[in-house]
Design an enzyme around this catalytic site. Structure first.
Site, PDB file in Angstrom:
ATOM      1  N   ARG A  23      36.874 -39.524 -23.124  1.00  0.00           N
ATOM      2  CA  ARG A  23      35.981 -40.990 -23.520  1.00  0.00           C
ATOM      3  C   ARG A  23      36.828 -42.079 -22.888  1.00  0.00           C
ATOM      4  O   ARG A  23      35.864 -43.023 -22.345  1.00  0.00           O
ATOM      5  CB  ARG A  23      36.254 -40.885 -25.064  1.00  0.00           C
ATOM      6  N   ASN A  41      32.280 -38.772 -29.389  1.00  0.00           N
ATOM      7  CA  ASN A  41      32.329 -37.009 -29.522  1.00  0.00           C
ATOM      8  C   ASN A  41      31.116 -36.623 -30.380  1.00  0.00           C
ATOM      9  O   ASN A  41      30.861 -37.540 -31.499  1.00  0.00           O
ATOM     10  CB  ASN A  41      33.718 -36.586 -30.039  1.00  0.00           C
TER      11      ASN A  41
END
Length: 771
Positions: A23, A41
């Protein structure tokens, strides 16, 4: 022509993309490209929303694949246009607990940036033994439950200081959401104890350890996934003391060296090996030793073997330990022979007090035992012998045709056990768990199943096990069946074949293949013990086309630990009794009165199960050539030493000859020739060992060609533990490929029983799909 208008694009990414800095990587990439959106996520991996035009999204996707973080792996990516949403910036959105079911990443070796900081006297983490970042450090070894957040790891007890907290919360920082992030102010600490449990005051624990090792002492070190025992590998007395303490008389010890420069002085290293051993997984690699060096490795490091297992430091603790040591250290599991590796401080004190002179402890608990992975270069290909630290629990994609496979758990075998979960089009294989015969390993086996079911939010009640009625994994399956679970049973060598097919992405509807499955023991469909098999089939079913001539396993499991029993049974079957008498002087065991008892046992079928095992044939040949005929101290020892003996043979030596009758490989002609060579003494034992390997490879190829006239196949699968024999594998692979066969071999899982669970899972799924 592409549109230049800005839309909102949804990008879904699956693979190894959680807990690996993915990320923040997306955040940095989006900001570098001046794109707005969000990333978070989810249960399938990572989801990205972007405001962009098509051309920009294409460039973004290209960079996404080209610039991945070191630990990340992308399996699938999908992109689509969705309803327009305007984003003002690009942000990382938090996932809610319960959303994520992608488990966790494998433990990873210390990255170069952390290593540089470790030895930088100006850095605040200078010589801190637990330095890590998003690109390296513990994962599986510390996780307790999902999601992989600090509060659900063994780091929960360590409250981050303000500086570490700032790093943890900054997406631009290398330590953003690095769950083990800490420093000497707020994180775990190390200390030394003697064998009596007394703390030892030392300004630098690692200098103290160095001095002890140089003095010939044995030290116990709490590492990443368990304790190690270490000593100077160039000191034969230290190695001998370690063997006595561990009750490990013969099995090879793994070695650790400071860096590639030291490794090159002791082993032959090529580019492929260098990349592997310095990579994120940092496994033990079996290598040919250098012919000479200034301080040679002790002869008793790997008795009877021609290769040595080397690894490089993969944690800050190891780097600090080896900083000033320029010779190899033994770095072997911290346990007594037959017991699991110690992972707690108390267990280490109990197990290792009579072995180690000095202990390095720390206060970060190890939640999950993770052994070192072991690989070997065979025919230019890396073969896994043990798949654990650095690789597990990474998932494998399922082959074509398994997209609708049911979720299930495969329970593996008895030895070198692993578990496999099928879930959402992927296979999750656990780390190496060991031999279930040990009660503590069996307890860990059950705990690991619970852990993985939690990590992957796994709820299926479908289980698959081996056909063998006495395997503890199978008995565990029967217990589950008694609780209302569905249990499928799979033949051992069928699982070997399917495992190799699956690794090679062989489709579920592919043509039947020929599998050559060679190992020690597997329960057959006819309820005898198989192990030298030619199987024809696919994931759904197999037929046994050919095999080695069965012979009696005298005394059952005793024949596995006493190879001369296999030799006696082979010779008795290959030659009439009167023809054996001239050779009895070659083998003192044949004159033992116990052989009369063996004869009666064989005649009455008492504790003499028939087996077609290739592994036991190798044991018999090893016994004949003096490789631990009376007894072995670890599994496969006789056959391993037979390969080492053959490695010394003259490459020009002609092969022995086997015969084929009615699709049975008969070793009788080989035994007659070997006995004559032994009697005459005109051929070295090394040449005889090599001639056996050559001849056995030749007859396997001859059998393939004979079966080719009976069945339609172009693809051959090589599997089973015997395929880890480099001499046999090299010869067999070269011959089959030269004849135009497509030969499939193991690339990501061991050929031994550690790969069984994956094969079991695929067979179980194929049966359900075809029902």
């Amino acid at each position: 022509m592409m549109s230049s208008s800005v839309n909102t694009f949804l990008i879904k990414v699956s693979g190894l993309v959680q807990g690996v800095g993915f990320r923040p990587f997306i955040w940095r990439l989006a900001r570098a490209m001046r794109l707005n959106g969000i990333v978070f996520n989810d249960s399938e991996g990572v989801t990205i929303y972007l405001n962009a035009d098509e051309a920009t999204v294409e460039r973004f996707a290209q960079r996404l694949g080209d610039e991945l973080p070191p630990l990340a792996r992308i399996d699938r990516t999908s992109t689509q246009t969705v309803a327009f949403v305007s984003y003002d910036t690009f942000e990382i959105a938090s996932s809610q607990q319960g959303e994520v079911s992608t488990g966790c990443a494998p433990d990873a070796a210390t990255c170069s940036e952390c290593r540089n900081e470790l030895f930088d006297s100006s850095d605040r983490r200078y010589r801190y033994p637990f330095i890590n970042c998003t690109n390296c450090g513990p994962r599986l070894s510390i996780i307790r439950q999902i999601p992989y957040d600090r509060e659900f790891t063994t780091m929960v007890a360590f409250q981050q200081c303000s500086e570490c907290t700032a790093e943890y919360n900054d997406p631009a920082d290398r330590r953003f959401h690095a769950q083990p992030n800490a420093c000497k102010t707020c994180g775990p600490q190390v200390w030394l104890e003697d064998k009596l449990g007394n703390r030892i005051a030392a300004k630098d624990a690692f200098i103290c350890l160095n001095e002890a090792i140089r003095a010939g002492r044995i030290v116990a070190i709490k590492g990443l996934g368990g304790f190690h025992l270490a000593c100077d590998a160039t000191n034969p007395a230290s190695v001998t003391a370690l063997r006595i303490g561990k009750h490990r008389p013969d099995k090879a010890f793994a070695l650790m060296v400071r860096d590639i420069g030291v490794l090159s002085r002791y082993a032959q290293v090529n580019t492929r090996v260098s990349e592997l051993i310095t990579g994120n997984s940092a496994p033990v690699v079996l290598l040919d030793p250098q012919p000479a060096c200034d301080r040679p490795i002790a002869d008793n490091i790997a008795p009877g073997q021609y290769q040595l297992g080397f690894m490089l430091p993969y944690t800050p603790v190891h780097h600090l330990l080896l900083e000033h040591i320029d010779v190899p250290l033994v770095m072997t599991s911290g346990n007594r022979s037959g017991s699991p590796q110690a992972i707690s401080n108390d267990d280490a004190r109990e197990q290792l007090a009579d072995i180690a002179d000095l202990f390095l402890f720390h206060d970060r608990p190890i939640q999950n035992r993770v052994d070192d992975s072991v690989v070997r270069d065979i025919a230019g290909r890396m073969h896994y012998l043990r798949r654990a630290r650095g690789y597990a629990p990474a998932s494998l994609p399922l082959p074509p045709g398994f997209a609708k496979a049911p979720d299930l758990v495969a329970l593996g075998g008895e030895l070198k056990n692993t578990l496999c979960l099928l879930q959402s089009g992927r296979a999750i294989i656990t780390q190496h768990l060991g031999d279930l015969e040990d009660a503590r390993t069996y307890d860990q086996y059950q705990a690991t199943l619970d852990l993985y079911r939690n990590l992957y939010q796994f709820e299926s009640d479908l289980f698959v096990c081996d056909l063998h009625p006495e395997y503890l994994s199978g008995k565990f399956g029967e217990q589950l069946a008694g609780q209302g679970k569905t249990l499928l049973k799979v033949q051992h060598h069928h699982a070997h074949l399917a495992s190799c097919l699956g690794e090679n992405a062989y489709p579920i509807d592919g043509k039947p293949v020929l599998g050559i499955c060679l190992d020690g023991t597997g329960f057959g469909l006819d309820e005898t013990l198989w192990g030298g098999e030619f199987l024809f089939g696919n994931y759904q079913q197999i037929r046994r086309l050919a095999h080695l001539q069965p012979f009696p396993l005298v005394g059952g499991v005793k024949a596995i630990t006493e190879p001369w029993r296999c030799l006696y049974a082979q010779l008795k079957q290959a030659l009439p009794l009167e023809d054996l008498q001239p050779y009895q002087a070659l083998f003192p065991q044949l004159a033992s009165p116990v052989c009369l008892t063996f004869d009666r046992m064989i005649e009455k079928g008492l504790s003499t199960p028939m087996t077609s095992s290739a592994g036991r044939l190798f044991d018999a040949v090893a016994a004949a050539l003096g490789c631990h005929a009376d007894a072995i101290s670890y599994e496969g020892q006789a056959a391993i030493e037979l390969e080492s003996l053959a490695h010394q043979g003259d490459p020009r030596t002609p092969p022995y000859v086997f015969s084929i009758t009615d699709n049975l490989i008969d070793p009788a002609p080989f035994w007659q020739a070997l006995l004559e060579d032994l009697r005459l003494g005109q051929r070295t034992k090394a040449d005889m060992a090599l001639a056996f390997h050559k001849g056995f490879s030749d007859v396997l190829v001859d059998m393939v060609n004979q079966l080719r006239t009976q069945e339609d196949f172009t693809t051959i699968v090589l599997s089973g533990g015997v395929m880890q024999n480099a001499i046999l594998f090299n010869a067999l692979l070269a011959s089959l490929e030269a004849q135009g066969f497509d030969v499939l071999t193991h690339q990501q899982l061991p050929a031994n029983d550690a790969g069984l669970s994956f094969g079991q899972a695929l067979i179980g799924a194929a049966r359900v799909l075809s029902a």
